[in-house]
Design an enzyme around this catalytic site. Structure first.
Site, mmCIF file in Angstrom:
data_model
loop_
_atom_site.group_PDB
_atom_site.id
_atom_site.type_symbol
_atom_site.label_atom_id
_atom_site.label_comp_id
_atom_site.label_asym_id
_atom_site.label_seq_id
_atom_site.Cartn_x
_atom_site.Cartn_y
_atom_site.Cartn_z
ATOM 1 N N LYS A 1 0.715 5.946 0.148
ATOM 2 C CA LYS A 1 -0.401 5.303 0.191
ATOM 3 C C LYS A 1 -0.768 3.965 0.995
ATOM 4 O O LYS A 1 -1.281 3.176 1.076
ATOM 5 C CB LYS A 1 -0.633 4.673 -1.455
ATOM 6 C CG LYS A 1 -0.856 6.075 -2.377
ATOM 7 C CD LYS A 1 -1.203 5.358 -3.899
ATOM 8 C CE LYS A 1 -0.300 4.436 -4.502
ATOM 9 N NZ LYS A 1 -0.784 3.962 -5.669
ATOM 10 N N PRO B 1 -6.115 2.158 -5.837
ATOM 11 C CA PRO B 1 -6.465 3.526 -4.953
ATOM 12 C C PRO B 1 -5.293 4.422 -4.943
ATOM 13 O O PRO B 1 -4.240 4.155 -4.847
ATOM 14 C CB PRO B 1 -6.716 3.189 -3.772
ATOM 15 C CG PRO B 1 -6.160 1.836 -3.607
ATOM 16 C CD PRO B 1 -6.164 1.207 -4.906
ATOM 17 N N GLU B 2 -5.503 5.842 -5.038
ATOM 18 C CA GLU B 2 -4.435 6.772 -4.978
ATOM 19 C C GLU B 2 -4.623 7.388 -3.718
ATOM 20 O O GLU B 2 -5.355 7.039 -2.927
ATOM 21 C CB GLU B 2 -4.664 7.576 -6.010
ATOM 22 C CG GLU B 2 -4.481 7.156 -7.559
ATOM 23 C CD GLU B 2 -4.210 7.941 -8.924
ATOM 24 O OE1 GLU B 2 -3.843 9.323 -8.558
ATOM 25 O OE2 GLU B 2 -4.259 7.409 -9.805
ATOM 26 N N ARG C 1 1.241 4.034 -19.230
ATOM 27 C CA ARG C 1 -0.062 4.360 -18.828
ATOM 28 C C ARG C 1 -0.555 5.505 -19.509
ATOM 29 O O ARG C 1 -0.171 6.107 -20.425
ATOM 30 C CB ARG C 1 0.344 5.218 -17.408
ATOM 31 C CG ARG C 1 1.431 4.547 -16.434
ATOM 32 C CD ARG C 1 0.759 3.468 -15.513
ATOM 33 N NE ARG C 1 -0.391 3.977 -14.938
ATOM 34 C CZ ARG C 1 -0.255 4.416 -13.720
ATOM 35 N NH1 ARG C 1 1.019 4.505 -13.071
ATOM 36 N NH2 ARG C 1 -1.288 4.540 -12.970
#
Ligand SMILES: [Zn+2]
Length: 282
Positions: free
Chosen positions: A54, A2-3, A272
């Site tokens: 986060k 999750p961001e 990435r």
């Protein structure tokens, strides 16, 4: 993983239901997921649910806070009878009976409602910390990208001192917190900036464009309740996000750039996936 928009979405949902809840019992199904003395929470009432970067923060009617990082596969699910509120990594636990095989910590409140922390891969954590320990934890992060007092000047100064590729500088949480891979790719497309340019090569006008784009993308992500890519669970009411349907470049390799119609490219950058349009992001 999750961001920021996904974590902020979970925060907003839990902030509507948890304040005022008094903890009756805490079950640690996995002791490695919890740091601190969970017995201190029994009889305590949650006063606030906040967020920094986060990390979710549950505040109580005593001088301590429970910090929570969902990492790769964490989920928080609040259960009140038939109704469920929460979010996180999309798996079948969203709809199964709780606690499930992946439930690491369960909180039972005095009004018969419950909060479960599920985490398939065990990288996530909950830690009960003193105010000084909370300050130390949060000192690791730069300002949040959507923090109201963050300025273009701050961002320009951070980028000026770094020769790494722009995208990598933006992913560094000590520069700015809350810009993960999905939203960085889209931010750079909206700002018409190449992910490969050295961070210190931007003009102040370009940093301004970048800053505005980053905030617009993050705000859009939050407005759409974040991003959920697992198609199987996106229809579970109230648990999934909608940003994946509006992404500019992320996840769209081979499709047309929404700005110029050229084909979006995907390459690996420091391990990435980087999605970009080679025409409008020269
Ligand atoms: Zn383009």
């Amino acid at each position: 993983m999750p961001e920021l928009p996904e974590v902020e979405t979970i925060r907003r949902r839990l902030a509507e239901v948890l304040p005022g809840k008094q903890i009756r019992q805490v079950d640690l199904h996995s002791t490695r997921s919890f740091g601190g003395d969970s017995s201190l929470l029994v009889g305590r009432t949650i006063t606030k649910v906040t967020r920094r970067a986060k990390v979710l923060q549950f505040e109580f009617d005593f001088e301590a806070a429970l910090l929570t990082h969902l990492k790769m596969t964490g989920q928080l699910i609040y259960v009140a009878g038939e109704s469920r509120v929460g979010g996180g990594h999309p798996t079948a636990d969203w709809t199964q009976s709780l606690p499930s095989a992946h439930t690491r910590i369960s909180y039972y409140f005095t009004d018969q409602t419950e909060l479960h922390f599920n985490d398939m891969r065990l990288f996530g954590w909950m830690r009960l910390l003193s105010p000084a320990e909370v300050a130390t934890e949060f000192a690791k992060y730069g300002p949040d990208i959507n923090q109201p007092d963050l300025t273009v000047e701050y961002l320009a100064q951070q980028l000026q001192t770094r020769r790494v590729a722009l995208k990598l500088a933006l992913l560094n949480p000590t520069v700015v917190a809350g810009l993960g891979n999905i939203y960085v790719c889209d931010t750079l497309n909206l700002a018409r900036l190449s992910p490969f340019r050295p961070a210190n090569s931007l003009t102040i006008q370009e940093v301004e464009r970048l800053f505005e784009a980053a905030r617009a993308i993050i705000d859009r992500g939050i407005a759409l309740n974040g991003t959920t890519f697992d198609g199987k669970y996106v229809t579970v009411d109230g648990l999934a996000g909608g940003y994946q349907n509006e992404a500019l470049v992320y996840g769209r390799a081979g499709a047309a750039c929404l700005n110029c119609g050229s084909t979006i490219t995907k390459v690996q950058q420091a391990g990435r996936g980087t999605y970009y349009c080679g025409v409008c992001q020269k």
